[in-house]
Design a protein around this motif. Structure first.
Motif, PDB file in Angstrom:
ATOM      1  N   ASP A  46      12.560  16.440  38.223  1.00  0.00           N
ATOM      2  CA  ASP A  46      12.517  15.932  36.994  1.00  0.00           C
ATOM      3  C   ASP A  46      13.070  16.031  35.925  1.00  0.00           C
ATOM      4  OD1 ASP A  46      11.526  15.053  34.287  1.00  0.00           O
ATOM      5  OD2 ASP A  46       9.791  17.003  34.375  1.00  0.00           O
ATOM      6  N   MET A  47      14.417  15.219  35.659  1.00  0.00           N
ATOM      7  CA  MET A  47      15.592  15.239  35.166  1.00  0.00           C
ATOM      8  C   MET A  47      15.472  14.707  33.503  1.00  0.00           C
ATOM      9  SD  MET A  47      17.682  16.691  37.504  1.00  0.00           S
ATOM     10  CE  MET A  47      19.320  16.464  35.744  1.00  0.00           C
ATOM     11  N   THR A  48      15.742  15.279  32.439  1.00  0.00           N
ATOM     12  CA  THR A  48      14.749  14.944  31.346  1.00  0.00           C
ATOM     13  C   THR A  48      15.843  15.184  30.087  1.00  0.00           C
ATOM     14  OG1 THR A  48      12.611  16.386  31.613  1.00  0.00           O
ATOM     15  CG2 THR A  48      13.225  16.439  29.529  1.00  0.00           C
ATOM     16  N   ARG A  49      15.614  14.601  29.259  1.00  0.00           N
ATOM     17  CA  ARG A  49      16.910  15.091  28.083  1.00  0.00           C
ATOM     18  C   ARG A  49      15.787  15.535  26.864  1.00  0.00           C
ATOM     19  NH1 ARG A  49      18.245   7.859  27.632  1.00  0.00           N
ATOM     20  NH2 ARG A  49      16.203   7.754  27.926  1.00  0.00           N
ATOM     21  N   ARG A  50      15.718  16.330  27.034  1.00  0.00           N
ATOM     22  CA  ARG A  50      15.671  17.631  26.171  1.00  0.00           C
ATOM     23  C   ARG A  50      15.630  16.944  24.996  1.00  0.00           C
ATOM     24  NH1 ARG A  50      12.015  20.068  29.188  1.00  0.00           N
ATOM     25  NH2 ARG A  50      13.152  20.624  30.721  1.00  0.00           N
ATOM     26  N   ASP A  51      16.540  17.563  24.513  1.00  0.00           N
ATOM     27  CA  ASP A  51      16.383  16.680  22.599  1.00  0.00           C
ATOM     28  C   ASP A  51      15.813  15.848  22.629  1.00  0.00           C
ATOM     29  OD1 ASP A  51      18.478  15.143  24.504  1.00  0.00           O
ATOM     30  OD2 ASP A  51      20.201  15.714  22.948  1.00  0.00           O
ATOM     31  N   LEU A  52      15.463  14.859  23.452  1.00  0.00           N
ATOM     32  CA  LEU A  52      14.860  13.328  22.930  1.00  0.00           C
ATOM     33  C   LEU A  52      13.647  14.053  23.251  1.00  0.00           C
ATOM     34  CD1 LEU A  52      16.672  10.244  24.417  1.00  0.00           C
ATOM     35  CD2 LEU A  52      16.974  11.123  22.237  1.00  0.00           C
ATOM     36  N   GLY A  73       0.569   6.125  48.206  1.00  0.00           N
ATOM     37  CA  GLY A  73       2.291   5.717  47.831  1.00  0.00           C
ATOM     38  C   GLY A  73       2.127   6.340  46.185  1.00  0.00           C
ATOM     39  N   ASP A  74       1.296   6.786  45.552  1.00  0.00           N
ATOM     40  CA  ASP A  74       1.092   7.829  44.800  1.00  0.00           C
ATOM     41  C   ASP A  74       2.606   9.113  44.558  1.00  0.00           C
ATOM     42  OD1 ASP A  74       0.543   5.470  43.223  1.00  0.00           O
ATOM     43  OD2 ASP A  74      -1.535   7.465  42.320  1.00  0.00           O
ATOM     44  N   LEU A  75       3.247   9.387  43.803  1.00  0.00           N
ATOM     45  CA  LEU A  75       3.990  10.683  44.193  1.00  0.00           C
ATOM     46  C   LEU A  75       3.662  12.059  43.019  1.00  0.00           C
ATOM     47  CD1 LEU A  75       7.748   9.664  44.203  1.00  0.00           C
ATOM     48  CD2 LEU A  75       6.007   9.970  46.586  1.00  0.00           C
ATOM     49  N   ILE A  76       3.398  12.706  42.811  1.00  0.00           N
ATOM     50  CA  ILE A  76       2.965  14.049  42.599  1.00  0.00           C
ATOM     51  C   ILE A  76       3.779  14.932  42.034  1.00  0.00           C
ATOM     52  CG2 ILE A  76       1.839  15.464  41.248  1.00  0.00           C
ATOM     53  CD1 ILE A  76      -0.664  14.197  42.956  1.00  0.00           C
ATOM     54  N   TYR A  77       5.067  15.137  40.676  1.00  0.00           N
ATOM     55  CA  TYR A  77       5.876  16.110  40.589  1.00  0.00           C
ATOM     56  C   TYR A  77       5.015  17.368  39.860  1.00  0.00           C
ATOM     57  CZ  TYR A  77       9.429  13.147  41.005  1.00  0.00           C
ATOM     58  OH  TYR A  77      10.879  12.286  42.274  1.00  0.00           O
ATOM     59  N   THR A  78       5.165  18.318  40.820  1.00  0.00           N
ATOM     60  CA  THR A  78       3.625  19.005  40.225  1.00  0.00           C
ATOM     61  C   THR A  78       4.681  19.926  39.597  1.00  0.00           C
ATOM     62  OG1 THR A  78       4.663  20.724  42.047  1.00  0.00           O
ATOM     63  CG2 THR A  78       2.798  18.707  42.955  1.00  0.00           C
ATOM     64  N   GLU A 138      11.825  20.465  41.126  1.00  0.00           N
ATOM     65  CA  GLU A 138      10.099  20.423  41.588  1.00  0.00           C
ATOM     66  C   GLU A 138       9.385  20.286  43.194  1.00  0.00           C
ATOM     67  OE1 GLU A 138       8.160  19.089  38.405  1.00  0.00           O
ATOM     68  OE2 GLU A 138       8.914  19.018  36.911  1.00  0.00           O
ATOM     69  N   LEU A 139       8.457  20.887  43.267  1.00  0.00           N
ATOM     70  CA  LEU A 139       7.248  20.285  44.727  1.00  0.00           C
ATOM     71  C   LEU A 139       7.076  19.102  44.660  1.00  0.00           C
ATOM     72  CD1 LEU A 139       6.816  20.864  47.343  1.00  0.00           C
ATOM     73  CD2 LEU A 139       3.969  21.394  46.305  1.00  0.00           C
ATOM     74  N   VAL A 140       7.424  17.837  45.263  1.00  0.00           N
ATOM     75  CA  VAL A 140       6.626  16.567  45.135  1.00  0.00           C
ATOM     76  C   VAL A 140       5.446  16.418  46.462  1.00  0.00           C
ATOM     77  CG1 VAL A 140       6.398  14.017  45.013  1.00  0.00           C
ATOM     78  CG2 VAL A 140       8.693  15.760  43.559  1.00  0.00           C
ATOM     79  N   VAL A 141       4.376  15.987  45.994  1.00  0.00           N
ATOM     80  CA  VAL A 141       3.571  15.555  46.323  1.00  0.00           C
ATOM     81  C   VAL A 141       3.717  13.616  47.062  1.00  0.00           C
ATOM     82  CG1 VAL A 141       1.097  15.991  47.312  1.00  0.00           C
ATOM     83  CG2 VAL A 141       1.948  17.558  45.817  1.00  0.00           C
ATOM     84  N   ALA A 142       3.664  13.398  48.315  1.00  0.00           N
ATOM     85  CA  ALA A 142       3.096  12.153  48.664  1.00  0.00           C
ATOM     86  C   ALA A 142       2.306  11.966  49.069  1.00  0.00           C
ATOM     87  CB  ALA A 142       4.566  11.939  49.237  1.00  0.00           C
TER      88      ALA A 142
END
Length: 231
Positions: free
Chosen positions: A113-119, A196-201, A84-88
């Protein structure tokens, strides 16, 4: 004022070409924000953006020229990458107009954005929150933040992820369903954005599982490359 327990360390991210760092407030993520990924996940069309969050200490900062170590998390057999592109965000606000949104951006970075896809999948079936699938420790690796004035035309930048040298994800930031300005504007109607917010787009198609020992290399034109190894 003394604290009754040690105060948490302020999470922060390195800044390109500087010995200063960017302090992290909140981490917002946009779901299904590329057409090809939406189709990959069984959806189509330009649906309204939706958001979820990770805690700020989910951030795993990786300095330029280094390889971060990303622990394989517990309770999953399907640990997946999402490039992902992250916006600061450098200037906060609520109900931000699309035309003004980019003036609130401090810089950009490459993130996962790492994901435990099964959960996550089980939570979806049960109508429960996604926290166990998305909001765990080290689930938001991020490379150095490049100030906006140094990042070039990020809206047309190529975005790729390679795992052990094999291309897994490849697209353009121009393929976002909701572009950076639109995402900021919409998000700011729900939350007052803060410096200080980060947005994973959002992530392109090609999400897949990784295993211990895998090396991930994420790249976006104009930004520092992100390298992590699953341990």
């Amino acid at each position: 004022m003394p604290y009754v327990i040690p105060a948490p360390i302020q999470p922060s991210v390195p800044v390109t070409g500087s010995d200063a760092s960017f302090p992290v407030h909140r981490v917002y993520c946009v779901g299904r924000n590329y057409v090809d990924h939406a189709k990959e996940m069984g959806h189509t069309g330009r649906e309204a953006p939706f958001f979820f969050m990770k805690p700020s200490d989910a951030v795993l900062p990786v300095a330029a020229g280094t390889t971060g170590e990303l622990p394989y998390p517990s309770q999953t057999q399907d640990f997946q990458h999402e490039m992902e592109l992250v916006v600061a965000i450098g200037k906060g606000g609520s109900d931000i107009a699309v035309a003004d949104a980019l003036s609130h951006v401090w810089g950009y970075a490459v993130g996962l954005d790492m994901t435990r896809r099964d959960l996550q999948g089980e939570a979806k079936k049960l109508g429960r929150p996604w926290d166990t699938g998305k909001a765990f420790e080290h689930s938001a690796p991020i490379g150095p933040i490049t100030p906006i004035e140094q990042a070039g035309d990020i809206g047309a930048a190529a975005i790729t992820l390679r795992v052990n040298g094999d291309l897994r994800q490849s697209s353009s930031i121009g393929m976002l369903i909701w572009n950076v300005a639109e995402t900021i504007a919409d998000l700011s109607t729900y939350f007052r954005l803060q410096p200080g917010d980060l947005i994973y787009t959002g992530t392109p198609a090609g999400v897949a599982a990784v295993q211990r020992g895998d090396e991930l290399v994420g790249a976006i034109d104009g930004l520092d490359t992100l390298r992590v190894k699953i341990v």
